[in-house]
Design a protein around this motif. Sequence first.
Motif: not given
Length: 350
Positions: A100-108
């Motif tokens: 999911r693009p909006t939360t990619a920062f956190r998933y990463g």
Amino acid sequence: MIRYDQNMPFLLKYENVAWYENGKVTILDRRLYPREVKFVICKSYREVVDAIRNMVTQSAGPYTAVGMAMALAAYESRDLANEKRIRFLEEAEKALRNSRPTTAFRYGKITSRALKIAKDAIKNDLDPVPLIFEDTVASLNRRYKTMQKVGDNLLKVIPDKGTILTQCFGETIIGALIAGAKKTNKKFKVICAETRPFLQGARLTASCFAEEGFDTTVVTDNMVADIMSKGMVDLFTSAADTITEDGSVVNKVGTYQIALLADYFSIPYYVTGIPDQGKKNLDAVKVEMRDPEEVLSFNGVKQCQLGVKGYYPSFDKTPSNLIKAVVTDKGIYKPEDLEEYFSVDQEEFY
């Protein structure tokens, strides 16, 4: 290990968020709960990617799901030569990070650590599967422990016997708020905005509070101005999918309009969570656009005439001027003072 889900509602028990075991990741289907208790069983990391995209799990649930899926990817690639196995895991990390693009920062933050663990294990002829699994459980436990501090800080600003309004499903902050209130015997009522089109507020947030004995009411999303105008709300609170360095918020679509109404009726809005260092302002956040058909249907049944179009941004952006304060594990900060949060030594969260 002390598990911090011991006093949490059913939804927030670790095994019900996402769990790897014997070559499978099992995820409680939040699209159906509480109408039906059903688990989606994923036998490949790509199936976990699909589960996240299809909202089987949401809020902070994917933080755990992507870690468990990296353990699954390590299991899937167990018979490959080391070089091919590492490429397989790199592809898995990229797909899970960007599910999911909006939360990619956190998933990463979670997937990149899992990839490093896997590479180190392979290099040393160790099995990466249990190592990634153990790291994911530790990450989950760490978030629960940290969010309990956030929940305890939020309790300080909730009026005794007051009423809070929530938006969507704030995952661990909901459990932490419940646990903190029960421990201190603090009483308050809860109104949950339903959160169309998946009704996370009605099905998930309201279920958690009601399960633990709180006076809980659900309102449709278009009733917020009415209840605020009648003095039925003392405080509005939500979690956030992103809290930028300037104290602005990206959260489930509908948060912005509630924040506007709260400002109009002089009701404080307290956002909860861990600020995202590196996200300077709202311009740094891409909002995911979802399939418009999800707006045109309800529980899988089409509600609109053929030819009617839908529009569905999954999140909206709330500027910092509408936010009373950001409630964190280190304290409560006015948006303009949020830089102080980053000046204090930070414990690992994800």
